[in-house]
Design a protein around this motif. Structure first.
Motif, short mmCIF file in Angstrom:
data_model
loop_
_atom_site.label_atom_id
_atom_site.label_comp_id
_atom_site.label_asym_id
_atom_site.label_seq_id
_atom_site.Cartn_x
_atom_site.Cartn_y
_atom_site.Cartn_z
N MET A 154 0.82 -1.21 0.00
CA MET A 154 0.00 0.00 0.00
C MET A 154 0.86 1.26 0.00
SD MET A 154 -3.55 -0.72 2.07
CE MET A 154 -3.00 -1.48 3.58
N VAL A 155 1.92 1.29 0.80
CA VAL A 155 2.74 2.49 0.83
C VAL A 155 3.49 2.66 -0.49
CG1 VAL A 155 4.93 1.64 1.83
CG2 VAL A 155 4.11 3.93 2.39
N ASN A 156 3.91 1.56 -1.12
CA ASN A 156 4.58 1.66 -2.41
C ASN A 156 3.61 2.14 -3.50
OD1 ASN A 156 7.05 0.82 -1.40
ND2 ASN A 156 6.75 -1.32 -1.96
N THR A 157 2.37 1.69 -3.43
CA THR A 157 1.37 2.18 -4.39
C THR A 157 1.12 3.67 -4.19
OG1 THR A 157 0.33 0.00 -4.44
CG2 THR A 157 -0.99 1.85 -5.23
N LEU A 158 1.03 4.09 -2.94
CA LEU A 158 0.85 5.51 -2.66
C LEU A 158 2.02 6.32 -3.22
CD1 LEU A 158 -0.66 7.81 -1.24
CD2 LEU A 158 0.53 7.18 0.88
N ASP A 159 3.22 5.80 -3.08
CA ASP A 159 4.40 6.47 -3.61
C ASP A 159 4.32 6.60 -5.13
OD1 ASP A 159 6.91 7.61 -3.84
OD2 ASP A 159 7.93 6.09 -2.65
N ARG A 160 3.93 5.51 -5.81
CA ARG A 160 3.81 5.57 -7.27
C ARG A 160 2.75 6.57 -7.70
NH1 ARG A 160 5.18 0.05 -6.74
NH2 ARG A 160 3.02 -0.57 -6.33
N LEU A 161 1.65 6.66 -6.96
CA LEU A 161 0.62 7.63 -7.30
C LEU A 161 1.12 9.06 -7.15
CD1 LEU A 161 -2.45 5.86 -5.67
CD2 LEU A 161 -2.24 6.48 -8.09
N LEU A 162 1.83 9.35 -6.09
CA LEU A 162 2.39 10.69 -5.91
C LEU A 162 3.35 11.04 -7.03
CD1 LEU A 162 2.94 10.57 -2.05
CD2 LEU A 162 1.38 12.13 -3.25
N GLN A 163 4.16 10.08 -7.44
CA GLN A 163 5.06 10.32 -8.56
C GLN A 163 4.28 10.56 -9.84
OE1 GLN A 163 8.44 7.58 -8.86
NE2 GLN A 163 8.12 7.01 -6.71
N HIS A 164 3.22 9.78 -10.05
CA HIS A 164 2.41 9.93 -11.25
C HIS A 164 1.75 11.31 -11.32
CE1 HIS A 164 -0.45 8.97 -14.46
NE2 HIS A 164 -1.41 9.42 -13.66
N TYR A 165 1.22 11.78 -10.19
CA TYR A 165 0.55 13.07 -10.19
C TYR A 165 1.55 14.23 -10.22
CZ TYR A 165 -4.22 11.36 -9.60
OH TYR A 165 -5.45 10.77 -9.80
N GLY A 166 2.79 13.95 -9.89
CA GLY A 166 3.84 14.93 -10.09
C GLY A 166 4.21 15.74 -8.87
N PRO A 167 5.26 16.56 -9.01
CA PRO A 167 5.73 17.40 -7.89
C PRO A 167 4.59 18.29 -7.37
CG PRO A 167 7.27 17.45 -9.72
CD PRO A 167 6.05 16.76 -10.24
N GLY A 168 4.51 18.37 -6.07
CA GLY A 168 3.46 19.18 -5.46
C GLY A 168 2.14 18.46 -5.27
N SER A 169 2.04 17.23 -5.73
CA SER A 169 0.80 16.49 -5.55
C SER A 169 0.60 16.13 -4.09
CB SER A 169 0.80 15.22 -6.42
OG SER A 169 1.89 14.38 -6.07
N LYS A 170 -0.67 15.94 -3.71
CA LYS A 170 -1.03 15.65 -2.33
C LYS A 170 -2.07 14.53 -2.30
CE LYS A 170 -0.40 20.42 -0.64
NZ LYS A 170 -1.08 21.52 0.10
N ALA A 171 -1.99 13.69 -1.27
CA ALA A 171 -2.87 12.52 -1.18
C ALA A 171 -3.66 12.50 0.10
CB ALA A 171 -2.03 11.24 -1.27
N VAL A 172 -4.95 12.13 -0.01
CA VAL A 172 -5.77 11.77 1.14
C VAL A 172 -5.92 10.26 1.10
CG1 VAL A 172 -7.98 12.03 2.32
CG2 VAL A 172 -7.06 13.93 0.98
N VAL A 173 -5.66 9.60 2.22
CA VAL A 173 -5.77 8.15 2.32
C VAL A 173 -6.91 7.80 3.26
CG1 VAL A 173 -4.59 6.03 3.06
CG2 VAL A 173 -3.30 7.84 1.90
N TRP A 174 -7.75 6.84 2.82
CA TRP A 174 -8.82 6.32 3.65
C TRP A 174 -8.52 4.85 3.95
CZ3 TRP A 174 -14.01 7.88 0.79
CH2 TRP A 174 -14.16 9.27 0.80
N ALA A 175 -8.39 4.52 5.22
CA ALA A 175 -8.14 3.13 5.62
C ALA A 175 -8.49 2.97 7.09
CB ALA A 175 -6.67 2.75 5.37
N HIS A 176 -8.54 1.73 7.53
CA HIS A 176 -8.84 1.43 8.93
C HIS A 176 -7.76 2.03 9.83
CE1 HIS A 176 -9.81 -1.00 12.49
NE2 HIS A 176 -10.96 -1.28 11.92
N ASN A 177 -8.17 2.40 11.05
CA ASN A 177 -7.19 2.88 12.03
C ASN A 177 -5.99 1.95 12.15
OD1 ASN A 177 -8.83 5.05 12.79
ND2 ASN A 177 -9.64 4.05 14.61
N THR A 178 -6.23 0.66 12.03
CA THR A 178 -5.15 -0.31 12.22
C THR A 178 -4.10 -0.18 11.14
OG1 THR A 178 -6.92 -1.74 13.02
CG2 THR A 178 -4.74 -2.71 12.83
#
Length: 413
Positions: free
Chosen positions: A235-259
């Protein structure tokens, strides 16, 4: 014994405007992870959606990444970009538990996101981070190669052929690996091939998901922490790839269980060698770039199943056990509240280890006396906490579950 200290930090939470102190805390952070104490609670989803809309509209967040499979969420992503109805995309979720994403609350959010995207220069995306979609991802890759790169069809067909004897049943495949069977080599070969042949994010991510899923199912049968770690590292690697895809300055909101989003180092998960998305995010991008927001409630209702793959039910959530975080908060703050947790000197209720409820998609209220809780140092686990004393169940869409998976720890999160 904690009442005054708790009340001193509690801010009102009546409307979306009451999130102002949290937006101040978020500041220029690049990643905001928003949790939930269950996958079946209406108020968690609605409050999370309210805050996400503010982050998108006021702080320019680029996409929402959720604890869902890439292929399913990719259909939602296409819908919120204007290609189809978000409701239709959500009703096509068919892996149990469908209600995690196929519900009216997510549908309302996605429908509003689509309407806003139609007039945005840069549409906001909706993506899945999870790792279960072995066969579904291979189907997507196969369809893509048939149309765009038939010369490389043998690579995906080899992987699919290796998996064919298991009938798209992850449990059959998982147990076969105990006897020495493995389809890892053709899957890795497929990923390597696609990395050289395409820049299409969706196809590359489907290949990553297929490799990750095979690894996850292979590790599940050991009943140790590694399968959990495989999933959260993916999951963290996928998040990293998405940030790279959206480019410099991109920002992410993540929805997941507290755990997943609460830092594992502040729980007993660390004692058995488990890591999670929140911890890995802080380690990869730094504490200033990542804000972790937990959610909790004391009593009410939840949507869950009594066993893995069972029909979903509206279940009672009994009052939290005595001495738990939730019981202490309920005694001090009987109304919804927002806690922005201090980084400096902190009261004991933020530094003591307290039982913190975690309800999975499998839930048995009768186990409240001895299960369903994660020992937690709240001030280290999260940067902020959303407190909703009494909650109600999600409203599921009419989706039909056709698949099941091995259980995860804690049950079904």
């Amino acid at each position: 014994m904690h009442g005054d200290d708790i009340q001193a930090l509690a801010g009102p939470l009546r409307t979306a405007g009451d999130f102002d102190p949290l937006l101040d805390r978020i500041g220029n952070a690049r990643i905001v992870m928003l949790g939930e104490a269950s996958h079946g609670t209406h108020e968690f989803y609605c409050r999370r959606a309210e805050l996400t809309r503010r982050l998108i509209d006021e702080r320019g967040f680029s996409f929402v990444a959720v604890e869902g499979d890439w292929p399913d969420c990719d259909r939602v992503d296409r819908a919120v970009r204007g290609s189809a109805s978000p409701r239709q995309a959500l009703t096509e979720f068919d892996r149990w538990p469908t209600w995690m994403w196929a519900n009216e609350e997510v549908c309302d959010f996605a429908t509003g996101l689509r309407a806003a995207n139609l007039i945005r220069a840069n549409p906001v995306g909706f993506h899945g981070l999870d790792v279960y979609s072995l066969w579904e991802s291979l189907d997507e890759i196969c369809a893509y190669l048939r149309e765009h790169d038939p010369a490389n069809l043998p690579a995906v067909l080899a992987a699919m052929g290796c998996l064919a004897p298991y009938g798209q049943d992850p449990q059959q495949y998982a147990w076969a690996t105990v006897m020495g069977s493995t389809c890892a080599p053709p899957l890795v070969e497929l990923l390597t091939t696609l990395r050289y042949r395409t820049t299409d994010l969706g196809i590359l991510q489907n290949a990553e998901a297929a490799v990750g899923a095979e690894n996850y199912y292979r590790e599940m049968v050991s009943n140790g922490p590694e399968s959990w770690n495989v999933r959260d590292v993916h999951m963290v690697n996928t998040l990293d790839r998405l940030l790279q895809h959206y480019g410099p300055g991109s920002k992410a909101v993540v929805w997941a269980h507290n755990t997943h989003i609460g830092d594992a180092r502040a729980t007993d998960m660390a004692d058995v060698g488990m890591v999670n998305l929140g911890q890995l995010g802080r380690e990869r991008w730094g504490d200033d770039a990542v804000v972790l927001v937990g959610f909790g409630s004391h009593r009410g209702q939840v949507l869950a199943g009594p066993a893995w793959g069972a029909p979903v039910e509206v279940m009672p959530v009994p009052p939290a056990r005595a001495g738990s975080l939730e019981a202490i908060l309920d005694a001090s703050v009987p109304e919804p509240a927002l806690f922005v947790l201090p980084s400096g000197p902190r009261p004991r209720w933020l530094t003591d280890t307290l039982a913190h409820r975690a309800i999975g998609v499998v839930y048995r209220p009768s186990r409240e006396a001895y299960g369903n809780y994660v020992p937690t140092r709240l001030g280290d686990r999260y940067d902020a906490f959303v407190w909703l004393p009494e909650t109600t169940a999600l409203a599921p869409l009419p989706a039909v579950a056709v698949g099941s998976e091995l259980e995860t720890y804690p049950v079904g999160v």
